[in-house]
Design an enzyme around this catalytic site. Structure first.
Site, PDB file in Angstrom:
ATOM      1  N   ASP A 107       0.727  -1.195  -0.540  1.00  8.92           N
ATOM      2  CA  ASP A 107      -0.647  -0.229   0.158  1.00  8.92           C
ATOM      3  C   ASP A 107       1.027   1.025   0.078  1.00  8.92           C
ATOM      4  OD1 ASP A 107      -1.910   2.395   0.844  1.00  8.92           O
ATOM      5  OD2 ASP A 107      -3.050   0.822   1.703  1.00  8.92           O
ATOM      6  N   LYS A 135      -0.715  -1.940  -4.466  1.00  8.97           N
ATOM      7  CA  LYS A 135      -2.152  -0.333  -4.608  1.00  8.97           C
ATOM      8  C   LYS A 135      -1.595   0.697  -5.156  1.00  8.97           C
ATOM      9  CE  LYS A 135      -5.573  -0.875  -1.840  1.00  8.97           C
ATOM     10  NZ  LYS A 135      -6.790   0.135  -0.619  1.00  8.97           N
TER      11      LYS A 135
HETATM   12  C1  PRP Z   1      -0.825  -5.099   5.429  1.00  8.86           C
HETATM   13  C2  PRP Z   1       0.093  -6.131   4.927  1.00  8.86           C
HETATM   14  C3  PRP Z   1       1.058  -4.926   5.174  1.00  8.86           C
HETATM   15  C4  PRP Z   1       0.892  -4.362   4.598  1.00  8.86           C
HETATM   16  C5  PRP Z   1       1.014  -3.396   3.381  1.00  8.86           C
HETATM   17  O1  PRP Z   1      -0.675  -6.049   6.662  1.00  8.86           O
HETATM   18  O2  PRP Z   1       0.063  -7.386   4.548  1.00  8.86           O
HETATM   19  O3  PRP Z   1       2.117  -5.587   5.511  1.00  8.86           O
HETATM   20  O4  PRP Z   1      -0.463  -3.531   5.595  1.00  8.86           O
HETATM   21  O5  PRP Z   1       0.765  -2.170   3.729  1.00  8.86           O
HETATM   22  P1  PRP Z   1       1.639  -0.949   3.281  1.00  8.86           P
HETATM   23  O6  PRP Z   1       2.611  -0.922   2.602  1.00  8.86           O
HETATM   24  O7  PRP Z   1       1.148   0.786   3.851  1.00  8.86           O
HETATM   25  O8  PRP Z   1       3.315  -0.557   4.310  1.00  8.86           O
HETATM   26  P2  PRP Z   1      -1.694  -5.671   8.321  1.00  8.86           P
HETATM   27  O9  PRP Z   1      -0.694  -4.787   8.783  1.00  8.86           O
HETATM   28  O10 PRP Z   1      -3.089  -4.832   7.345  1.00  8.86           O
HETATM   29  O11 PRP Z   1      -1.360  -6.555   8.918  1.00  8.86           O
HETATM   30  P3  PRP Z   1      -1.456  -8.053   8.199  1.00  8.86           P
HETATM   31  O12 PRP Z   1      -1.069  -8.765   7.337  1.00  8.86           O
HETATM   32  O13 PRP Z   1      -1.532  -8.698   9.499  1.00  8.86           O
HETATM   33  O14 PRP Z   1      -3.497  -7.912   8.184  1.00  8.86           O
END
Ligand code: PRP
Length: 187
Positions: A107, A135
């Site tokens: 993201d 994304k």
């Molecule tokens: C999500 C995803 C990535 C991160 C991406 O994890 O799995 O690790 O967010 O976001 P970024 O590019 O903005 O850093 P999340 O923190 O939701 O944990 P999860 O995998 O346990 O759902």
């Protein structure tokens, strides 16, 4: 009470068959790129789990798997500050190994940027990223992605590893949420 996903489903964005077909293509790329080598595949918990298990079924070179978990600093926020905290670290050394990091989604890019910076200090032979979803419009920090399943728009997605308040990760497809209909589970 946790509601069935149909209560807030907007649309199925990537159906199961399309996901699985693309995952087989990614695995074929990895098989070509790492022919004659061996691999360490690192899954970032928890979202990467579904993708990891399907992907590695189609990789035909020797590999080991490891898990890492990270969380962002700051109340309720994602890793938008650029600092992530390792809540589960690897059990093995990555020194001199060919590493692929498997993620469900990139993201802002802060999570993987921090993870890559950390892991590079441990001197792997190589380290590359394999993400199911990109994304890209949300990117704040550049992250080099070698293997990408699907580029998606800036929509809230769930399923196939991605959660809504920790539920629905087990769904075999990626879907978008109708946020007007979604209520977080109470308790
Ligand atoms: C999500 C995803 C990535 C991160 C991406 O994890 O799995 O690790 O967010 O976001 P970024 O590019 O903005 O850093 P999340 O923190 O939701 O944990 P999860 O995998 O346990 O759902």
């Amino acid at each position: 009470m946790v509601k069935p996903y149909q209560a807030f489903l907007d649309k199925i964005l990537i159906p199961e068959a399309e996901l699985q077909a693309r995952i087989r293509e990614l695995a074929a790329e990895i098989n070509r790129d790492y022919a004659g080598e061996e691999l360490l595949v690192i899954c970032i918990l928890r979202g990467g789990v579904m993708f990891l298990t399907d992907l590695i079924r189609h990789i035909n070179i020797p590999l080991a798997i490891e898990f890492m978990a990270v969380s962002s600093y700051g109340a309720g926020a994602r890793a938008s500050q650029g600092d992530v905290r390792i809540t589960l670290d690897l059990n093995t050394t990555i020194f001199g190994k060919h590493v692929i990091i498997v993620e469900d989604i990139i993201d802002s890019g802060h999570t993987l940027s921090s993870v890559i910076d950390l892991l590079k200090t441990r001197e792997p032979a190589s380290i590359y990223i394999c993400t199911l979803l990109d994304k890209y419009e949300r990117r704040e920090v550049d992250v080099p992605i070698r293997y990408c399943g699907f580029k998606i728009q800036n929509e809230f997605v769930f399923g196939y590893g991605l959660d809504m308040d920790e539920y629905y990760r087990n769904l075999p497809f990626v879907a978008t949420v109708d946020l007007d209909k979604y209520e977080p589970p109470s308790g």
